[in-house]
Design an enzyme around this catalytic site. Structure first.
Site, PDB file in Angstrom:
ATOM      1  CB  CYS A 226      -0.998  -0.027   1.139  1.00 16.69           C
ATOM      2  SG  CYS A 226      -0.372   0.568   2.697  1.00 16.69           S
TER       3      CYS A 226
ATOM      4  NE  ARG B 277      -9.343   2.099   4.810  1.00 18.18           N
ATOM      5  CZ  ARG B 277      -8.042   2.005   5.152  1.00 18.18           C
ATOM      6  NH1 ARG B 277      -7.155   2.824   4.623  1.00 18.18           N
ATOM      7  NH2 ARG B 277      -7.652   1.086   6.028  1.00 18.18           N
TER       8      ARG B 277
END
Ligand code: EPZ
Length: 420
Positions: free
Chosen positions: A115, A398
């Site tokens: 990521c 998130r």
């Protein structure tokens, strides 16, 4: 994609309720797969990651029912394969692997890619499963682990950056249903790992030493259902504490636990912010000029990497030089170039950022790249002159429950621009 429009310059005042911890919620929801009996998890934050984990549990065969901030999960019959399309969307979902392996003695999940903050391999998770006797194979983008029986053993789970949080969680969950005793050395000591172990013990697991680098798990035949209330989110609390300091405000973090925040509160005190412990939580106040402080991110109880970006935003506002060193993730400075768009003066030298602070920031359109980087941009926008537009706020949704609503309650001039 929504964005946030922030008019800066308003000191924050009042109380903010700290939500349940996202990074405790994900492994604890995964742990409900360890038993066919019903489990009830309370104080779940209303976040896309949590809703996503609930989808994954449903996909695996569990009955999931939401009642406000409470989830009732019953995983009577489950399948051992985690869907690629689901798992790839959220790295944290790798932690279904330990419970599936523990209960079914087999688990297949898609290999999480890297990521923006780093490569984030899972070699330590797999090392732990193999140490329990599982055969681990990586094939066509999936990692498969299977074993006739899991047998407890001693293992060292330290890696390049020290302990692994989800690696410790994953192996600990698998070991609860292994035969015999497992000892994890260099285990992660994060409060979220302690909260997970508390839930596992409520399910009948035998775990000791959690919160220290040596965790001992004595396997049991089966686990039963249990209820659990999550700990408060220390990273959310730290973010609001820094927001109070950045805006010369005074904010009470209702329900925050100071014993989870020592490293952060210590640095805020060093910089000159006032910290008081009150009946409802922690009061953070700032009057006067702050002092620059140096930060090095470390595994818990060192300074959390998930607060590095927010602290950098504060140091960009603080006259003087501060050095911020990231020791956990190899590329967690995505926020630097965006803070520079607001006028910050930051240079990257290897794992460190040299922040020449004190120049007033002025609002501009900026782009969020990951969860904590976007929090830093919001904090900088709250302190900057003029208007800042933070784009791609799905990153922030998130991990922060209703951030614009909570900030408005503290007096911030912030609004969410919803894209059709
Ligand atoms: C958890 O991620 C958190 N996520 C992260 O929070 C947090 O930044 C991180 O711990 C560190 O505190 C959740 O709990 C869902 P690690 P995790 O395994 O467990 C290396 C946020 O913003 N490593 O402790 O995935 C790894 O590359 C998120 O809420 C290996 O080399 O992190 C990293 O450099 C972002 N091999 C270091 O260890 C492994 O098998 C620490 O990673 C595992 C990790």
């Amino acid at each position: 994609m929504d964005s946030l429009l922030i008019k800066g310059g308003t000191p924050l005042h009042g109380e903010v309720a700290i939500s349940g911890a996202k990074n405790a919620a994900l492994p604890i929801l995964a742990a409900t797969l360890l038993t066919p009996e019903p489990c009830i998890i309370r104080r779940l934050p209303n976040l896309s990651d949590v809703r996503f984990m609930a989808q994954i549990l449903t996909w695996l065969g569990a009955q999931v029912r939401t009642e406000g901030d409470t989830l009732r999960v019953q995983a009577k019959k489950i399948k051992g394969v985690g869907d690629y399309d689901l798992i790839r969307k959220m790295r944290g979902s790798i932690c279904v692997m330990g419970p599936l392996l523990g209960r079914l003695k087999r688990a297949s999940v898609s290999l999480p890619g890297g990521c923006v903050i780093g490569a984030r391999p899972i070699n330590l998770h797999l090392k732990g499963f193999a140490a329990l006797g599982a055969k681990v194979v990586i094939k066509e983008g999936y990692v498969h682990a299977s074993a006739k029986r899991l047998v407890g053993s001693a293992m060292f789970l330290g890696g390049r950056a020290g302990s692994t949080v989800l690696g410790t969680a994953n192996v600990m969950m698998a070991a609860t249903l292994a035969e015999g005793v497992t000892v994890i050395e260099s285990a992660a000591c994060e409060p979220e790992v302690v909260d997970l172990a508390k839930f596992l013990c409520a399910m009948g697991a035998k775990i000791s030493g959690v919160g220290s680098p040596t965790i001992t798990i004595t396997g049991v035949k089966e686990l039963h259902g249990a209820e659990h209330e999550l700990i408060p989110d220390r990273i959310e609390a730290a973010t609001y504490a820094i927001a109070a300091a950045a805006t010369r405000g005074e904010v009470t973090l209702r329900g925050a636990r100071a014993d989870h925040l020592h490293a952060v509160l210590d640095k805020l005190k060093d910089s000159g912010a006032k910290i008081e412990h009150t009946a409802s939580g922690i009061l953070v106040r700032r009057n006067g000029t702050l002092r620059p402080v140096d930060i090095t991110t470390l595994p818990y109880s060192g300074f959390p990497t998930d607060v590095q970006a927010q602290m950098m935003a504060l140091m960009a506002l603080t006259p003087g030089i501060s050095i911020i060193t990231e020791r956990i993730f190899e590329s967690r400075f995505m926020h630097v170039s965006e803070l520079a768009r607001l006028g910050a003066d930051i240079e990257i030298e290897g794992p460190s950022a040299i922040v020449k602070g004190g120049k007033p920031l002025s609002g501009a359109p900026v782009m969020a790249s990951d969860l904590r980087a976007s929090a830093a941009l919001v904090l900088a926008g709250l302190a900057a002159r003029g208007t800042t537009q933070v784009n791609r706020v799905y990153h922030i949704d998130r991990g922060y429950e209703n951030i614009d609503g909570k900030l408005r309650e503290l007096g911030a001039r912030i609004e969410r621009i919803e894209e059709p």
